[in-house]
Motif scaffolding. Structure first.
Motif, mmCIF file in Angstrom:
data_model
loop_
_atom_site.group_PDB
_atom_site.id
_atom_site.type_symbol
_atom_site.label_atom_id
_atom_site.label_comp_id
_atom_site.label_asym_id
_atom_site.label_seq_id
_atom_site.Cartn_x
_atom_site.Cartn_y
_atom_site.Cartn_z
ATOM 1 N N TYR A 39 3.332 23.724 64.358
ATOM 2 C CA TYR A 39 4.070 24.570 65.284
ATOM 3 C C TYR A 39 5.491 24.851 64.782
ATOM 4 C CZ TYR A 39 4.877 26.794 69.777
ATOM 5 O OH TYR A 39 5.124 27.716 70.763
ATOM 6 N N GLU A 40 5.602 25.047 63.475
ATOM 7 C CA GLU A 40 6.919 25.390 62.917
ATOM 8 C C GLU A 40 6.977 26.897 62.683
ATOM 9 O OE1 GLU A 40 7.028 21.021 60.919
ATOM 10 O OE2 GLU A 40 6.867 22.773 59.591
ATOM 11 N N ASN B 171 6.553 45.333 53.704
ATOM 12 C CA ASN B 171 6.965 45.894 54.994
ATOM 13 C C ASN B 171 7.294 44.789 55.999
ATOM 14 O OD1 ASN B 171 6.541 49.039 55.036
ATOM 15 N ND2 ASN B 171 4.831 48.202 53.854
ATOM 16 N N ASN B 172 7.473 43.559 55.486
ATOM 17 C CA ASN B 172 7.779 42.396 56.339
ATOM 18 C C ASN B 172 6.751 42.150 57.425
ATOM 19 O OD1 ASN B 172 10.063 41.282 55.180
ATOM 20 N ND2 ASN B 172 11.331 42.929 56.022
ATOM 21 N N ILE B 173 5.498 42.400 57.091
ATOM 22 C CA ILE B 173 4.405 42.148 58.038
ATOM 23 C C ILE B 173 3.532 41.024 57.483
ATOM 24 C CG2 ILE B 173 2.251 43.119 58.983
ATOM 25 C CD1 ILE B 173 3.821 45.854 59.049
ATOM 26 N N ALA B 174 3.278 40.023 58.333
ATOM 27 C CA ALA B 174 2.373 38.931 57.957
ATOM 28 C C ALA B 174 1.055 39.158 58.695
ATOM 29 C CB ALA B 174 2.969 37.585 58.354
ATOM 30 N N ALA C 214 -1.452 39.950 63.488
ATOM 31 C CA ALA C 214 -0.353 40.282 62.560
ATOM 32 C C ALA C 214 0.987 40.341 63.299
ATOM 33 C CB ALA C 214 -0.641 41.631 61.886
ATOM 34 N N GLN C 215 2.060 39.994 62.575
ATOM 35 C CA GLN C 215 3.407 39.959 63.172
ATOM 36 C C GLN C 215 4.424 40.560 62.207
ATOM 37 O OE1 GLN C 215 4.435 38.594 66.117
ATOM 38 N NE2 GLN C 215 2.565 37.546 66.746
ATOM 39 N N ILE D 208 9.085 33.149 64.911
ATOM 40 C CA ILE D 208 7.673 33.261 65.309
ATOM 41 C C ILE D 208 6.997 31.913 65.133
ATOM 42 C CG2 ILE D 208 5.512 34.477 64.911
ATOM 43 C CD1 ILE D 208 7.070 36.789 65.095
ATOM 44 N N ARG D 209 6.369 31.443 66.212
ATOM 45 C CA ARG D 209 5.659 30.151 66.112
ATOM 46 C C ARG D 209 4.177 30.377 66.238
ATOM 47 N NH1 ARG D 209 9.286 25.545 65.636
ATOM 48 N NH2 ARG D 209 11.271 26.647 65.377
#
Ligand code: BD4
Length: 275
Positions: free
Chosen positions: A188-189, A132-135, A162-163, A171-172
Motif C-alpha cells: 500500500y505504498e 504520457n505519464n500514464i501507468a 490505468a492512472q 496514488i495508492r
C-alpha cells in the motif's frame, strides 16, 4: 464531462456475441451497419444511487480520457462512446488474435527470440503510456492481445485500472491481479510508472518458462513471495535460458521502485535491442 452519444447504439451497430467480461463490464463484438466493419464494444454498468454494483462515473471518465489521449500501434484505439441511463459503451478497436495468455498456454513457453519480440512490442506500447505519464497498473497476459491469428503484433487492452501519475497526487493501491503486482502495491505504498515495470518482469518470466515467479498456494503466500523477492530461476525451466534474459528480469525484480529498470532501460537492454 464528455458529450456521449445518447442515441441508441443499435441504430448504428448490430450487437453480436459476448467475447469477455470483467468487473462491471461486458465486451461484445459489434458490426458498424453502414460498412460491415467489426469493433469491440465494452458495456460498462453505471453505479446507480448509493449501490456498490457498477462503476463510478469518475472512473469511467478517467478510462475514456486516458484512452482518448493515447495513439500508438501497440495500444488499443477508442473510436466513440455511447451512454444510456444504465451503461456507458466504449466502441474499441477489435483484435482477433486472442490473448498472449492463450498463445503461451498452447506452447507452454516461448523461445527467447519470440519472447523478446513480444516483450519488445509490449515495451513500445508501454513507452507511449509512460511518456504520457500514464501507468496501466493491470499488465498481465490476459490484457495483452494479438492483432490477428498469424501476426506477432500485440495491443495493450483494458485501461480500467490505468492512472495518470503525477508527482503531486499520491496514488495508492488499486489491487491488480496478485501474481503480477509489485511490492509497493502489496504494501500500500505510492504507485508509479515503475509499478508497470515489475509486471513486465513477471510477464517475461512466464513467457520464458511457463511458470509464475511469485505465485504461492494462497494470495497471502503470493504477497509474501513478492515483498520478500522470493523467486528463483529454477534450473528445471531456465537451464537453457541466456544470462542476458535473466539479467533483463533481474533488473525488474527490484524492490525499490526508484532503482527498478525504466521502460527506456528495458528497450535499450541487449536482450531486447534489435539483433
Ligand atoms: C476476439 C476477442 C475476444 C475476447 C476479447 C476481445 C476480443 C477483447 C477486446 C477488448 C477488450 C477490452 C477485451 C476483449 N476480450 C475479452 C478478453 C480479454 N482478456 C478491446 O478493447 N478490443 C478487443 O478486441
Amino acid at each position: 464531462g464528455y458529450a456521449f452519444k445518447k442515441e441508441s447504439l443499435e441504430l448504428t451497430y448490430e450487437v453480436g456475441d459476448d467475447i469477455g467480461s470483467g468487473n462491471f463490464a461486458v465486451v461484445r463484438r459489434v458490426t458498424y451497419r453502414d460498412s460491415g466493419q467489426e469493433y469491440a464494444a465494452k458495456f460498462i454498468r453505471k453505479r446507480r444511487g448509493g449501490g456498490r454494483k457498477g462503476a463510478r462515473m469518475e472512473d469511467i471518465h478517467k478510462e475514456i480520457s486516458i484512452l482518448r489521449s493515447l495513439d500508438h500501434r501497440n495500444v488499443i484505439s477508442l473510436y466513440e462512446v455511447f451512454e444510456t441511463s444504465q451503461e456507458v459503451i466504449l466502441i474499441l478497436e477489435l483484435v482477433t488474435g486472442g490473448e498472449l495468455f492463450d498463445h503461451i498456454s498452447r506452447k507452454d513457453h516461448l523461445g527467447e527470440e519470440e519472447a523478446s519480440a513480444f516483450i519488445g512490442q509490449i515495451l513500445h506500447g508501454l513507452k507511449h503510456l509512460h511518456d504520457n505519464n500514464i501507468a496501466h497498473l493491470d499488465l498481465k497476459p490476459e490484457n495483452i492481445m494479438l492483432l490477428d491469428r498469424n501476426s506477432q503484433s500485440i495491443k495493450l487492452i483494458d485501461f480500467g485500472l490505468a492512472q495518470r501519475i503525477s508527482e503531486k497526487e499520491d496514488i495508492r493501491a488499486l489491487m491488480g491481479t496478485a501474481e503480477f503486482i509489485a511490492p509497493e502495491v502489496v504494501s500500500y505504498e505510492r504507485l508509479s510508472l515503475a509499478t508497470d515495470m515489475w509486471s513486465i518482469g513477471v510477464i517475461t518470466y512466464i513467457l520464458l518458462s511457463g511458470a509464475s515467479p511469485f505465485l504461492g498456494d494462497s494470495q497471502q503466500e503470493t504477497y509474501h513471495n513478492i515483498t520478500a523477492l522470493n523467486y528463483e530461476f529454477d534450473q528445471e525451466y531456465f537451464e537453457n535460458t541466456s544470462d542476458l534474459a535473466k539479467d533483463f528480469i533481474r533488473r525488474l525484480f527490484v524492490k525499490n521502485p526508484r532503482k527498478r529498470a525504466t521502460v527506456d532501460d528495458c528497450i535499450n537492454h541487449a536482450w531486447i535491442r534489435p539483433k
